[in-house]
Design a protein around this motif. Structure first.
Motif, PDB file in Angstrom:
ATOM      1  N   CYS A 168       0.834  -1.214   0.000  1.00 36.68           N
ATOM      2  CA  CYS A 168       0.000   0.000   0.000  1.00 36.68           C
ATOM      3  C   CYS A 168       0.863   1.256   0.000  1.00 36.68           C
ATOM      4  O   CYS A 168       0.572   2.214  -0.720  1.00 36.68           O
ATOM      5  CB  CYS A 168      -0.935   0.007   1.206  1.00 36.68           C
ATOM      6  SG  CYS A 168      -2.269  -1.181   1.108  1.00 36.68           S
ATOM      7  N   SER A 226       4.858  -2.795  -5.805  1.00 30.02           N
ATOM      8  CA  SER A 226       3.547  -2.794  -5.181  1.00 30.02           C
ATOM      9  C   SER A 226       2.644  -3.871  -5.772  1.00 30.02           C
ATOM     10  O   SER A 226       1.887  -4.527  -5.054  1.00 30.02           O
ATOM     11  CB  SER A 226       2.896  -1.425  -5.332  1.00 30.02           C
ATOM     12  OG  SER A 226       1.599  -1.446  -4.815  1.00 30.02           O
ATOM     13  N   THR A 234      -5.309  -5.745   2.928  1.00 26.43           N
ATOM     14  CA  THR A 234      -4.305  -4.768   2.484  1.00 26.43           C
ATOM     15  C   THR A 234      -3.748  -5.120   1.106  1.00 26.43           C
ATOM     16  O   THR A 234      -3.416  -4.231   0.326  1.00 26.43           O
ATOM     17  CB  THR A 234      -3.159  -4.645   3.497  1.00 26.43           C
ATOM     18  OG1 THR A 234      -2.592  -5.935   3.739  1.00 26.43           O
ATOM     19  CG2 THR A 234      -3.626  -4.023   4.784  1.00 26.43           C
ATOM     20  N   ALA A 292      -3.950  -2.581  -2.031  1.00 25.36           N
ATOM     21  CA  ALA A 292      -2.772  -2.207  -2.821  1.00 25.36           C
ATOM     22  C   ALA A 292      -3.018  -2.459  -4.307  1.00 25.36           C
ATOM     23  O   ALA A 292      -2.681  -1.622  -5.152  1.00 25.36           O
ATOM     24  CB  ALA A 292      -1.552  -2.986  -2.349  1.00 25.36           C
TER      25      ALA A 292
END
Length: 84
Positions: free
Chosen positions: A8, A27, A57, A61
């Motif tokens: 993230c 990422s 999460t 992301a």
């Protein structure tokens, strides 16, 4: 969970010039790994909060990454249209 949080942060790091070349792919890979490891952890321990946090999460992301690609594409098309 940690991989998802780092992903993230890297997804938001794409907004920084020159850092986006490294943070963007990092990422994407980290988000995918966070989701995969989250589901593996969830299968081993269904009540694990850390596994659920990793899944959440990781998906956040990946969502930010997809949004950044769309924004970059739209801005690139806008710049190309302005040059004509």
């Amino acid at each position: 969970m940690i991989i998802g949080i780092i992903s993230c942060v890297c997804a938001l790091g794409c907004l920084v010039p020159y850092l986006g070349c490294v943070a963007g792919p990092l990422s994407i890979v980290g988000g995918i790994l966070a989701v995969v490891f989250g589901f593996v952890g969830k299968s081993k321990n269904p009540t694990s909060g850390k596994a659920k946090a990793g899944i959440i999460t990781g998906f956040i992301a990946l969502g930010i990454d997809i949004l950044m690609v769309i924004v970059a594409f739209v801005l690139g098309m806008g710049m190309a249209m302005m040059q004509k």
